[in-house]
Scaffold this motif. Structure first.
Motif, PDB file in Angstrom:
ATOM      1  N   MET A  86      -4.436  10.052  -0.601  1.00 41.76           N
ATOM      2  CA  MET A  86      -5.374   8.987  -0.974  1.00 41.76           C
ATOM      3  C   MET A  86      -6.514   9.522  -1.844  1.00 41.76           C
ATOM      4  SD  MET A  86      -4.060   6.256   0.138  1.00 41.76           S
ATOM      5  CE  MET A  86      -5.393   5.103  -0.070  1.00 41.76           C
ATOM      6  N   PHE A  87      -6.359  10.727  -2.357  1.00 41.96           N
ATOM      7  CA  PHE A  87      -7.329  11.308  -3.278  1.00 41.96           C
ATOM      8  C   PHE A  87      -6.838  11.116  -4.699  1.00 41.96           C
ATOM      9  CE2 PHE A  87      -8.961  13.080   0.502  1.00 41.96           C
ATOM     10  CZ  PHE A  87     -10.176  13.692   0.242  1.00 41.96           C
ATOM     11  N   GLU A  88      -7.791  11.054  -5.629  1.00 38.65           N
ATOM     12  CA  GLU A  88      -7.453  10.934  -7.042  1.00 38.65           C
ATOM     13  C   GLU A  88      -8.218  11.986  -7.834  1.00 38.65           C
ATOM     14  OE1 GLU A  88      -8.537   6.951  -8.077  1.00 38.65           O
ATOM     15  OE2 GLU A  88     -10.675   7.375  -8.052  1.00 38.65           O
ATOM     16  N   PHE A 146       1.853  10.037  -9.892  1.00 40.57           N
ATOM     17  CA  PHE A 146       0.952  10.157 -11.025  1.00 40.57           C
ATOM     18  C   PHE A 146       0.090  11.409 -10.910  1.00 40.57           C
ATOM     19  CE2 PHE A 146      -3.211   9.334 -12.954  1.00 40.57           C
ATOM     20  CZ  PHE A 146      -2.835   9.168 -14.276  1.00 40.57           C
ATOM     21  N   THR A 147      -0.441  11.667  -9.714  1.00 38.17           N
ATOM     22  CA  THR A 147      -1.275  12.848  -9.507  1.00 38.17           C
ATOM     23  C   THR A 147      -0.493  14.125  -9.775  1.00 38.17           C
ATOM     24  OG1 THR A 147      -2.604  11.677  -7.873  1.00 38.17           O
ATOM     25  CG2 THR A 147      -2.708  14.078  -7.826  1.00 38.17           C
ATOM     26  N   LYS A 148       0.751  14.191  -9.300  1.00 37.62           N
ATOM     27  CA  LYS A 148       1.576  15.373  -9.552  1.00 37.62           C
ATOM     28  C   LYS A 148       1.851  15.542 -11.035  1.00 37.62           C
ATOM     29  CE  LYS A 148       3.773  15.610  -5.038  1.00 37.62           C
ATOM     30  NZ  LYS A 148       5.010  15.523  -4.286  1.00 37.62           N
ATOM     31  N   LEU A 149       2.090  14.442 -11.738  1.00 35.56           N
ATOM     32  CA  LEU A 149       2.327  14.502 -13.174  1.00 35.56           C
ATOM     33  C   LEU A 149       1.089  15.002 -13.897  1.00 35.56           C
ATOM     34  CD1 LEU A 149       4.061  13.915 -15.664  1.00 35.56           C
ATOM     35  CD2 LEU A 149       3.210  11.568 -15.594  1.00 35.56           C
ATOM     36  N   VAL A 150      -0.053  14.443 -13.565  1.00 31.09           N
ATOM     37  CA  VAL A 150      -1.310  14.870 -14.188  1.00 31.09           C
ATOM     38  C   VAL A 150      -1.565  16.345 -13.896  1.00 31.09           C
ATOM     39  CG1 VAL A 150      -3.826  14.624 -14.078  1.00 31.09           C
ATOM     40  CG2 VAL A 150      -2.373  12.594 -14.225  1.00 31.09           C
ATOM     41  N   ASN A 151      -1.348  16.754 -12.656  1.00 31.13           N
ATOM     42  CA  ASN A 151      -1.581  18.146 -12.282  1.00 31.13           C
ATOM     43  C   ASN A 151      -0.653  19.089 -13.031  1.00 31.13           C
ATOM     44  OD1 ASN A 151      -3.609  17.509 -10.535  1.00 31.13           O
ATOM     45  ND2 ASN A 151      -2.291  17.442  -8.749  1.00 31.13           N
ATOM     46  N   PHE A 177       0.819  -1.209   0.000  1.00 31.12           N
ATOM     47  CA  PHE A 177       0.000   0.000   0.000  1.00 31.12           C
ATOM     48  C   PHE A 177       0.855   1.262   0.000  1.00 31.12           C
ATOM     49  CE2 PHE A 177       0.583  -0.346   4.559  1.00 31.12           C
ATOM     50  CZ  PHE A 177       0.590   0.958   5.009  1.00 31.12           C
ATOM     51  N   ARG A 178       2.040   1.214   0.596  1.00 30.91           N
ATOM     52  CA  ARG A 178       2.949   2.371   0.578  1.00 30.91           C
ATOM     53  C   ARG A 178       3.463   2.617  -0.837  1.00 30.91           C
ATOM     54  NH1 ARG A 178       1.889   5.477   4.655  1.00 30.91           N
ATOM     55  NH2 ARG A 178       2.195   4.473   6.644  1.00 30.91           N
ATOM     56  N   ILE A 179       3.754   1.543  -1.547  1.00 31.51           N
ATOM     57  CA  ILE A 179       4.203   1.673  -2.935  1.00 31.51           C
ATOM     58  C   ILE A 179       3.077   2.255  -3.779  1.00 31.51           C
ATOM     59  CG2 ILE A 179       4.949   0.379  -4.983  1.00 31.51           C
ATOM     60  CD1 ILE A 179       6.295  -1.602  -2.991  1.00 31.51           C
ATOM     61  N   GLN A 180       1.850   1.774  -3.556  1.00 31.68           N
ATOM     62  CA  GLN A 180       0.700   2.293  -4.295  1.00 31.68           C
ATOM     63  C   GLN A 180       0.483   3.773  -3.990  1.00 31.68           C
ATOM     64  OE1 GLN A 180      -2.090  -0.590  -2.776  1.00 31.68           O
ATOM     65  NE2 GLN A 180      -2.154  -1.685  -4.742  1.00 31.68           N
ATOM     66  N   GLN A 181       0.608   4.156  -2.728  1.00 32.79           N
ATOM     67  CA  GLN A 181       0.461   5.562  -2.358  1.00 32.79           C
ATOM     68  C   GLN A 181       1.505   6.411  -3.059  1.00 32.79           C
ATOM     69  OE1 GLN A 181       0.806   5.514   1.915  1.00 32.79           O
ATOM     70  NE2 GLN A 181      -1.403   5.621   2.193  1.00 32.79           N
ATOM     71  N   TYR A 182       2.751   5.915  -3.089  1.00 34.34           N
ATOM     72  CA  TYR A 182       3.834   6.658  -3.723  1.00 34.34           C
ATOM     73  C   TYR A 182       3.533   6.889  -5.202  1.00 34.34           C
ATOM     74  CZ  TYR A 182       8.267   7.690  -5.934  1.00 34.34           C
ATOM     75  OH  TYR A 182       9.249   8.260  -6.696  1.00 34.34           O
ATOM     76  N   TYR A 183       3.177   5.823  -5.907  1.00 36.39           N
ATOM     77  CA  TYR A 183       2.926   5.977  -7.339  1.00 36.39           C
ATOM     78  C   TYR A 183       1.670   6.782  -7.617  1.00 36.39           C
ATOM     79  CZ  TYR A 183       6.907   3.221  -8.630  1.00 36.39           C
ATOM     80  OH  TYR A 183       8.187   2.802  -8.816  1.00 36.39           O
ATOM     81  N   ARG A 184       0.662   6.688  -6.743  1.00 34.89           N
ATOM     82  CA  ARG A 184      -0.532   7.517  -6.910  1.00 34.89           C
ATOM     83  C   ARG A 184      -0.160   8.994  -6.772  1.00 34.89           C
ATOM     84  NH1 ARG A 184      -3.739   5.357  -3.242  1.00 34.89           N
ATOM     85  NH2 ARG A 184      -4.725   3.959  -4.700  1.00 34.89           N
ATOM     86  N   THR A 185       0.703   9.299  -5.808  1.00 33.10           N
ATOM     87  CA  THR A 185       1.146  10.678  -5.599  1.00 33.10           C
ATOM     88  C   THR A 185       1.948  11.176  -6.798  1.00 33.10           C
ATOM     89  OG1 THR A 185       1.218  10.342  -3.215  1.00 33.10           O
ATOM     90  CG2 THR A 185       2.454  12.208  -4.078  1.00 33.10           C
TER      91      THR A 185
END
Length: 86
Positions: free
Chosen positions: A80-82, A18-23, A8-16
């Motif tokens: 944990m937001f998308e 990805f979100t920064k890239l999208v933003n 879950f920590r790895i998933q959180q990292y990649y979600r963060t």
């Protein structure tokens, strides 16, 4: 020694990441008004409304929320937001 990193920590990292890239891409097109959804409870953060109960003024983009801001419904951290596709 380093221990094993929980999945879950790895998933959180990649979600963060990805979100920064999208933003960063969306910000070039004026994406500062983008809504975000909590992946735990479904709460939607709308920058036009903000989060007055937490002292977040209307017009505050998600990216500008304090790092310690949490979901007003379930209390989960903002990583944990998308982005919400509308």
């Amino acid at each position: 020694k380093r221990g094993v990193v929980p999945l879950f920590r790895i998933q959180q990292y990649y979600r963060t990441v990805f979100t920064k890239l999208v933003n960063s891409v969306l910000t070039e097109d004026g994406g500062g008004n983008m809504k975000y959804r909590c992946t735990v409870c479904g709460y939607i953060y709308d920058p036009e409304i903000g989060d007055p109960d937490s002292g977040i003024n209307p017009g505050t983009p998600f990216e500008d929320l304090p790092d310690d801001w949490t979901c007003p419904v379930c209390g989960i951290s903002k990583d944990m937001f998308e982005p919400l596709d509308e």
